[in-house]
Design an enzyme around this catalytic site. Structure first.
Site, mmCIF file in Angstrom:
data_model
loop_
_atom_site.group_PDB
_atom_site.id
_atom_site.type_symbol
_atom_site.label_atom_id
_atom_site.label_comp_id
_atom_site.label_asym_id
_atom_site.label_seq_id
_atom_site.Cartn_x
_atom_site.Cartn_y
_atom_site.Cartn_z
ATOM 1 C CE LYS A 47 -4.467 -0.187 2.503
ATOM 2 N NZ LYS A 47 -5.116 0.201 3.574
HETATM 3 C C1 E4P Z 1 -8.337 1.005 3.224
HETATM 4 O O1 E4P Z 1 -7.645 0.100 2.803
HETATM 5 C C2 E4P Z 1 -8.268 1.641 4.466
HETATM 6 O O2 E4P Z 1 -7.823 0.740 5.403
HETATM 7 C C3 E4P Z 1 -9.413 2.071 5.333
HETATM 8 O O3 E4P Z 1 -10.580 1.886 4.376
HETATM 9 C C4 E4P Z 1 -9.308 3.256 6.202
HETATM 10 O O4 E4P Z 1 -10.830 3.717 6.480
HETATM 11 P P1 E4P Z 1 -11.182 4.485 7.692
HETATM 12 O O5 E4P Z 1 -11.533 5.616 7.358
HETATM 13 O O6 E4P Z 1 -12.104 3.763 8.358
HETATM 14 O O7 E4P Z 1 -9.916 4.612 8.609
#
Ligand code: E4P
Length: 224
Positions: free
Chosen positions: A84
């Site tokens: 990522k």
């Molecule tokens: C995506 O890969 C992220 O880990 C995630 O969806 C972050 O979302 P949040 O706004 O719930 O932290």
């Protein structure tokens, strides 16, 4: 549509995988912290072992050289691991390099606009992850980014897959599916809520009660 779980909690992943509906997992530093992770590599490999599908693990460097170094290490752990990378200018530089590796699986994260999704795809991302819940939190319509990105990717036959991210409730999942997003990554509680319906519970209870009456009849009357 693929369903990914957005969690690093092993018990949640094991439970959801046992339902036969999970295709992958996304993690991030916040989720790792919440899961109390001590060893990044071994935790990611435990998740890979359970899910046997794409598992995203995030870099923490903010410069391209650091991201590339980390990506090389992370991607060497397993063929299922996806690195990522944050969608910044440094992130784009890193994506361009990593995308040329034979194992260069990239999830472009922290996307908040169709333009960021377009640039990440051009730089070679395999997956682009718009964070719709955080956009909703800011009083805007997060799902518009998914809709617009789908349209743009279709216009130009762009192959990167859209991961609807930062999902807050089952309605987000249904909307993303209607738009045709390739993947939705969601917290365990959202996946669990997708299964739930009070009508199912009431209907099941009625069937069980009526079956008990059938059995009671058998006990008192000869079979017909
Ligand atoms: C995506 O890969 C992220 O880990 C995630 O969806 C972050 O979302 P949040 O706004 O719930 O932290």
């Amino acid at each position: 549509m693929k369903i990914w779980l957005d969690t690093a909690i092993i018990e949640e992943i094991q439970e959801a995988v046992s339902w036969g509906v999970v295709d992958g997992v996304t993690t991030n530093p916040t989720l790792m912290y919440r899961a109390g992770v001590r060893d990044f590599r071994s935790h990611i490999l435990r998740i890979v072992d359970i899910v046997q599908g794409p598992v995203s693990a995030e870099v923490i460097s903010t410069d391209a050289a650091g991201m590339i170094r980390e990506a090389e290490e992370i991607l060497s752990w397993s063929e299922h691991v996806v690195v990522k990378i944050p969608t910044t200018t440094e992130g784009l530089k890193a994506m361009k390099v990593i995308a040329n590796w034979p194992n260069g699986r990239i999830n472009a994260t922290l996307i908040f606009s169709v333009n960021q999704a377009l640039l990440a795809a051009k730089a070679g991302a395999t997956y682009v992850s718009p964070f719709i819940g955080r956009v909703d939190d800011a009083g805007l319509e997060g799902m518009d980014i998914i809709r617009e990105t789908m349209g743009v990717f279709n216009n130009y036959d762009i192959r990167a897959q859209i991961v609807t991210s930062s999902v807050r409730h089952p309605r987000h999942v249904a909307e993303a599916a209607k738009i045709g997003a390739h993947i939705v990554t969601m917290p365990f509680k959202v996946l669990a809520a997708m299964v739930k319906s009070p009508f199912t519970d009431v209907g099941l209870q009625r069937f069980l009660d009526d079956w008990a009456k059938v059995e009671a009849q058998w006990a008192t009357e000869p079979a017909r």
